[in-house]
Design a protein around this motif. Structure first.
Motif, PDB file in Angstrom:
ATOM      1  N   GLU A 173       4.023  -5.604 -12.333  1.00 30.81           N
ATOM      2  CA  GLU A 173       4.827  -4.457 -12.745  1.00 30.81           C
ATOM      3  C   GLU A 173       4.554  -3.247 -11.860  1.00 30.81           C
ATOM      4  O   GLU A 173       5.453  -2.464 -11.576  1.00 30.81           O
ATOM      5  CB  GLU A 173       4.544  -4.108 -14.205  1.00 30.81           C
ATOM      6  N   ASN A 174       3.317  -3.120 -11.424  1.00 32.23           N
ATOM      7  CA  ASN A 174       2.962  -1.965 -10.588  1.00 32.23           C
ATOM      8  C   ASN A 174       1.619  -2.257  -9.926  1.00 32.23           C
ATOM      9  O   ASN A 174       0.971  -3.254 -10.227  1.00 32.23           O
ATOM     10  CB  ASN A 174       2.872  -0.681 -11.420  1.00 32.23           C
ATOM     11  N   THR A 175       1.199  -1.393  -9.026  1.00 30.59           N
ATOM     12  CA  THR A 175      -0.107  -1.535  -8.386  1.00 30.59           C
ATOM     13  C   THR A 175      -0.512  -0.225  -7.740  1.00 30.59           C
ATOM     14  O   THR A 175       0.330   0.613  -7.420  1.00 30.59           O
ATOM     15  CB  THR A 175      -0.082  -2.649  -7.316  1.00 30.59           C
ATOM     16  N   ASP A 176      -1.817  -0.052  -7.572  1.00 32.10           N
ATOM     17  CA  ASP A 176      -2.323   1.061  -6.761  1.00 32.10           C
ATOM     18  C   ASP A 176      -3.105   0.509  -5.574  1.00 32.10           C
ATOM     19  O   ASP A 176      -3.812   1.240  -4.883  1.00 32.10           O
ATOM     20  CB  ASP A 176      -3.196   1.998  -7.593  1.00 32.10           C
ATOM     21  N   ILE A 177      -2.959  -0.808  -5.334  1.00 33.03           N
ATOM     22  CA  ILE A 177      -3.704  -1.486  -4.269  1.00 33.03           C
ATOM     23  C   ILE A 177      -2.975  -1.367  -2.931  1.00 33.03           C
ATOM     24  O   ILE A 177      -1.765  -1.537  -2.858  1.00 33.03           O
ATOM     25  CB  ILE A 177      -3.896  -2.982  -4.613  1.00 33.03           C
ATOM     26  N   ILE A 178      -3.725  -1.072  -1.891  1.00 33.61           N
ATOM     27  CA  ILE A 178      -3.230  -1.143  -0.512  1.00 33.61           C
ATOM     28  C   ILE A 178      -4.216  -2.005   0.268  1.00 33.61           C
ATOM     29  O   ILE A 178      -5.405  -1.666   0.361  1.00 33.61           O
ATOM     30  CB  ILE A 178      -3.115   0.253   0.134  1.00 33.61           C
ATOM     31  N   ILE A 179      -3.735  -3.127   0.789  1.00 35.12           N
ATOM     32  CA  ILE A 179      -4.591  -4.049   1.535  1.00 35.12           C
ATOM     33  C   ILE A 179      -4.321  -3.888   3.029  1.00 35.12           C
ATOM     34  O   ILE A 179      -3.181  -4.008   3.476  1.00 35.12           O
ATOM     35  CB  ILE A 179      -4.346  -5.520   1.115  1.00 35.12           C
ATOM     36  N   GLU A 180      -5.362  -3.604   3.775  1.00 36.51           N
ATOM     37  CA  GLU A 180      -5.253  -3.413   5.224  1.00 36.51           C
ATOM     38  C   GLU A 180      -5.573  -4.719   5.961  1.00 36.51           C
ATOM     39  O   GLU A 180      -6.080  -5.680   5.387  1.00 36.51           O
ATOM     40  CB  GLU A 180      -6.215  -2.318   5.683  1.00 36.51           C
ATOM     41  N   ASP A 181      -5.267  -4.738   7.265  1.00 38.31           N
ATOM     42  CA  ASP A 181      -5.709  -5.781   8.198  1.00 38.31           C
ATOM     43  C   ASP A 181      -5.131  -7.163   7.931  1.00 38.31           C
ATOM     44  O   ASP A 181      -5.792  -8.180   8.135  1.00 38.31           O
ATOM     45  CB  ASP A 181      -7.242  -5.878   8.200  1.00 38.31           C
ATOM     46  N   LEU A 182      -3.886  -7.218   7.494  1.00 36.56           N
ATOM     47  CA  LEU A 182      -3.198  -8.503   7.362  1.00 36.56           C
ATOM     48  C   LEU A 182      -2.385  -8.775   8.624  1.00 36.56           C
ATOM     49  O   LEU A 182      -2.027  -7.850   9.367  1.00 36.56           O
ATOM     50  CB  LEU A 182      -2.295  -8.498   6.131  1.00 36.56           C
TER      51      LEU A 182
END
Length: 485
Positions: A173-182
């Motif tokens: 539904e939502n997120t505050d996650i930011i994943i780097e280095d993909l």
């Protein structure tokens, strides 16, 4: 991290890591083993096709999907008869949804001939529960559904499907996650989009984006700068900073940084010669940003500033948080600071309750702002937005008549505006071989205007001087000028 990962050294016999992005590289390695086995069985590499609908944000997301697919061992193709087809969907307007349904109808016949074919749907449309229900009911041959918030989990989601024969749905539904280095596989070697933020907090009454993209969250400045430095080292000369509202960048950070401050840091990066950004919301366009644009040697003299309507009454109902006078004041400030700037915009016709007087206000803004181009569109009723429940939906015949009048006005002014550069010699970034004119290439001016001129393919990726010989509506025919010794 991406580029330094050795998939062969990942022990896929162990349990998956809990931390990201290590967890996703683990699943990429597991998928790669399965794909290698399937490729040997078929006697050829497995193919994958990513078809993107919608905005630059979606295009950037697709580059990430392609980067992951390539590491898995898929050969990327534009042919939708591929072994794996991914539709990265848009839902800003109803027509975008209809396009996806139409393409799925086409794929159903292809899949009947290839039972091993996988079909995945992701993107904004998948964040709409009604769209997902329709797909489950009417397009049961779809294998994977995921949304905008967990695109970083693509490898894990694909692995789950490869290990089962059932539909995999993974929606947040939502997120505050930011994943780097993909992984990322850029479409162009010389230019790149760069996400600086995700989501939107504006909640315009007609717009579905905050509901499908989530609340606003900014990437850390250091992560952005490091990414752009890597791009510059890889030959990128132009970056497009991307966000639903770049002007509000940095407000969600632990140590807030303004968008203008971020631009100053990007400007310092060696190798980057052009900086673009979109989209700018008028309510957050600061004097500080205008001043940075005025003094910059790298920020392109182009600003996309959506107005949506010229009526202050309608703008209030739209929840845009500015009025006609404020918008025109911004235009005046920008033109004073950057006299040769190219202004573009978005304009909506037929918002609920729009009167002829409201529409005339919109035409008045068009005449005063004098846009180089405008994305004009008819209001699309999006279920789940406040505007969808509003009374006074405008009759289609009235909307169509107003839209035609707006289009004529926009095109007339744009044709006049583009001629202002006729005869000048300006710099163009050569982007591709021209598909219609033999022996020509196509480039983009600092203003974003397209120019076609004679040249070889080896010019692609270079910034060259071009004399603008003749304006042809929305583009130029030019002649490349050799550098003086």
């Amino acid at each position: 991290m991406f580029g330094s990962i050795d998939l062969d050294r990942i022990d896929i016999s162990q349990n998956p890591p809990k931390n990201e992005p290590e967890r996703q590289y683990y699943y990429i390695a597991k998928c790669r083993k399965i794909i290698e086995e399937k490729s040997r069985e078929k006697g050829r590499p497995l193919t994958a096709c990513v078809n993107t609908f919608g905005c630059q944000m979606n295009a950037r997301d697709s580059e990430k999907l392609i980067g992951i697919l390539e590491l898995m061992g898929y050969k990327i193709t534009e042919d939708e008869k591929a072994d794996f087809v991914i539709y990265n969907t848009c839902t800003v307007r109803e027509n975008a949804n209809l396009k996806v349904y139409g393409r799925l109808g086409y794929l159903s016949n292809i899949k009947k001939k290839n039972n091993d074919m996988l079909i995945a749907l992701c993107g904004c449309m998948m964040q709409e529960p009604s769209a997902v229900e329709k797909i489950k009911k009417s397009y049961g041959f779809v294998d994977i559904i995921f949304g905008t918030h967990n695109i970083f989990k693509f490898a894990e989601i694909v692995h789950n499907r490869l290990k089962s024969d059932r539909l995999v749905i993974d929606l947040w539904e939502n997120t505050d996650i930011i994943i780097e280095d993909l992984p990322v596989e850029r479409k162009y070697s010389f230019k790149s989009g760069v996400n600086i933020m995700f989501g939107c907090d504006n909640f315009c009454s007609y717009c579905i984006v905050p509901y499908v993209r989530g609340r606003e969250r900014s990437r850390k400045p250091r992560d952005i700068i490091d990414e752009i430095k890597r791009l510059a080292a890889d030959g990128v000369v132009e970056v497009m900073l991307l966000g639903q509202n770049v002007n509000s960048y940095g407000k969600t950070l632990e140590n807030p940084v303004s968008f203008a401050e971020l631009l100053k840091e990007v400007e310092k990066i060696d190798g980057i010669k052009r900086i673009r950004f979109m989209t700018s919301h008028p309510k957050d366009l600061s004097d500080e940003l205008i001043d940075v644009m005025k003094n910059s040697k790298k920020i392109c003299k182009q600003l996309h500033l959506p107005v949506q309507s010229g009526s202050s009454r309608i703008l209030k109902i739209m929840n845009r948080k500015y009025d006609k006078e404020h918008y025109l004041e911004l235009v005046s400030k920008i033109r004073e600071a950057v006299p040769d700037i190219s202004l573009t915009t978005d304009i909506m016709v037929g918002f609920p309750g729009e009167t002829e007087e409201d529409f005339l206000d919109t035409l008045d803004v068009v005449r005063k702002a004098r846009y180089d181009s405008a994305y004009t569109f008819i209001y699309s009723r999006r279920t789940g937005t406040p505007a969808a429940a509003m009374e006074e939906q405008i009759p289609k015949a009235v909307v169509k008549e107003r839209f035609d009048r707006l289009l004529r006005e926009v095109q007339t002014i744009a044709n006049e505006q583009i001629k202002r550069f006729e005869g000048e010699t300006l710099k163009a970034l050569v982007e591709e071989k021209n598909g219609q004119l033999e022996g020509f290439v196509t480039g983009k001016l600092d203003s974003g205007i397209t120019v076609h001129f004679k040249g070889d393919e080896d010019l692609i990726g270079r910034i060259v001087n071009v004399k603008l010989l003749e304006a042809k509506g929305f583009y130029y025919i030019g002649e490349m000028m050799r550098e003086k010794d």
